[in-house]
Write an enzyme that holds these catalytic residues in place. Structure first.
Site, short mmCIF file in Angstrom:
data_model
loop_
_atom_site.label_atom_id
_atom_site.label_comp_id
_atom_site.label_asym_id
_atom_site.label_seq_id
_atom_site.Cartn_x
_atom_site.Cartn_y
_atom_site.Cartn_z
N TYR A 33 0.83 -1.20 0.00
CA TYR A 33 0.00 0.00 0.00
C TYR A 33 0.87 1.26 0.00
CZ TYR A 33 -3.90 -3.11 1.22
OH TYR A 33 -4.85 -4.11 1.22
N TRP A 186 -12.63 -8.16 2.52
CA TRP A 186 -12.29 -6.79 2.13
C TRP A 186 -13.18 -6.34 0.98
CZ3 TRP A 186 -10.17 -6.08 -2.86
CH2 TRP A 186 -9.67 -7.23 -3.48
N PRO A 188 -16.12 -4.39 0.97
CA PRO A 188 -17.57 -4.59 1.08
C PRO A 188 -18.37 -3.64 0.20
CG PRO A 188 -16.75 -3.39 2.99
CD PRO A 188 -15.55 -3.88 2.23
#
Length: 297
Positions: A33, A186, A188
């Site tokens: 990330y 992850w 949603p």
């Protein structure tokens, strides 16, 4: 994912503080990330707020650590070095959870299992797991660990939302039955599309409007999805919640889902998302059936 790039340290502080005040204790991250900037930002925030380390569950994910030939994959070298680098960026002595960010066809599963076992025994990782692995590979990793008295994987982090359902609802059934898994899911909101914010186009400042997210835009805004989201908005209105809360609550309704990871770039989004916790109680079988009819229309 956007910490250190789209979201600065002050924004991360506000988001994480709002989540913690609402009862959240699990904060997910990854070496990939922002090229490591997300972990640096989160580590800085954790130092500023001074929360008791024992009250937190922190995670990282290892696979994409850089551009060099030794900076990626699930081989012994990169797992060990990747975790050490993540700990340095997060400014902690250990992470509670560490995930294999994706499967690595170039590394034998037994090599991956042995590397994680070393880190667990050293106290640098408490539990390890996988993300988006095939169910048979998870089962194989578990078998290898038991056969050689190593630490087995104990969690899986798949994508799960109203538009991405197959792995959680079908493929992973053996993981629930044989290993007692609960999913750490992850996306949603389907990268934001299920919030309804793309119903009238792609607003400036949103993730899909960023130049380096063009690949995601094509995937998220598939034909027919916006029409379904508009119909789902009527369900949310009848239930008495926002579209985002409905999408998160729908994930929570699944008995095989233990954790729903939500992302937010603003404190207000965190506050809204936290209200989804009681939405499953407002989703009886007839409402769930109505949602399914819309999704399959």
């Amino acid at each position: 994912m956007t910490y250190g790039s789209q979201v600065d340290e002050q924004g991360a502080l506000e988001c994480m503080s709002a989540a913690y005040e609402a009862g959240v204790n699990f904060f997910d991250n990854a070496e990939a990330y922002g090229g490591g900037r997300a972990e640096i930002t989160m580590g800085n925030v954790l130092q500023r707020v001074g929360w008791r380390r024992e009250s937190l569950v922190l995670s990282t994910k290892i696979f994409w650590g850089g551009d060099g030939p030794n900076d990626r994959g699930l081989n012994h070298k990169h797992i060990i070095e990747g975790v050490h680098a993540a700990l340095e960026r997060l400014k902690v002595e250990y992470v509670d959870l560490a995930f294999c960010h994706r499967p690595d066809p170039d590394t034998p599963i037994d090599e991956t299992v042995r590397a994680w076992d070393i880190l667990v025994r050293q106290g640098k990782v408490f539990y390890w797991g996988t993300s988006e692995w095939a169910a048979h590979d998870v089962l194989r990793a578990h078998e290898i660990a038991l056969e050689h008295r190593l630490t087995p994987p104990s969690m899986e982090q798949p994508q799960y939302n109203m538009f991405e359902r197959d792995k959680v609802e079908r493929e992973y059934l053996p993981l629930y039955e044989k290993l007692g898994y609960g999913m750490t899911t992850w996306s949603p909101l389907g990268s934001g599309v299920l919030s309804g914010k793309y119903n009238d186009g792609v607003p400036k400042g949103t993730r899909l409007n960023l130049p380096d997210m063009a690949w995601l835009k094509d995937e998220v805004l598939q034909a027919g999805r916006i029409d379904r989201v508009r119909k789902l908005a009527a369900v949310a209105k009848d239930v008495g919640c926002s579209m985002s809360q409905l999408a998160i609550g729908w994930c929570l309704k699944n008995p095989h889902v233990s954790t729903v990871i939500t992302g937010a770039s603003k404190k207000e989004q965190v506050v809204e998302n936290m209200k989804a916790a009681d939405v499953p109680n407002r989703l009886p079988s007839d409402v769930m059936a109505r949602i399914d009819r819309i999704l399959h229309s």
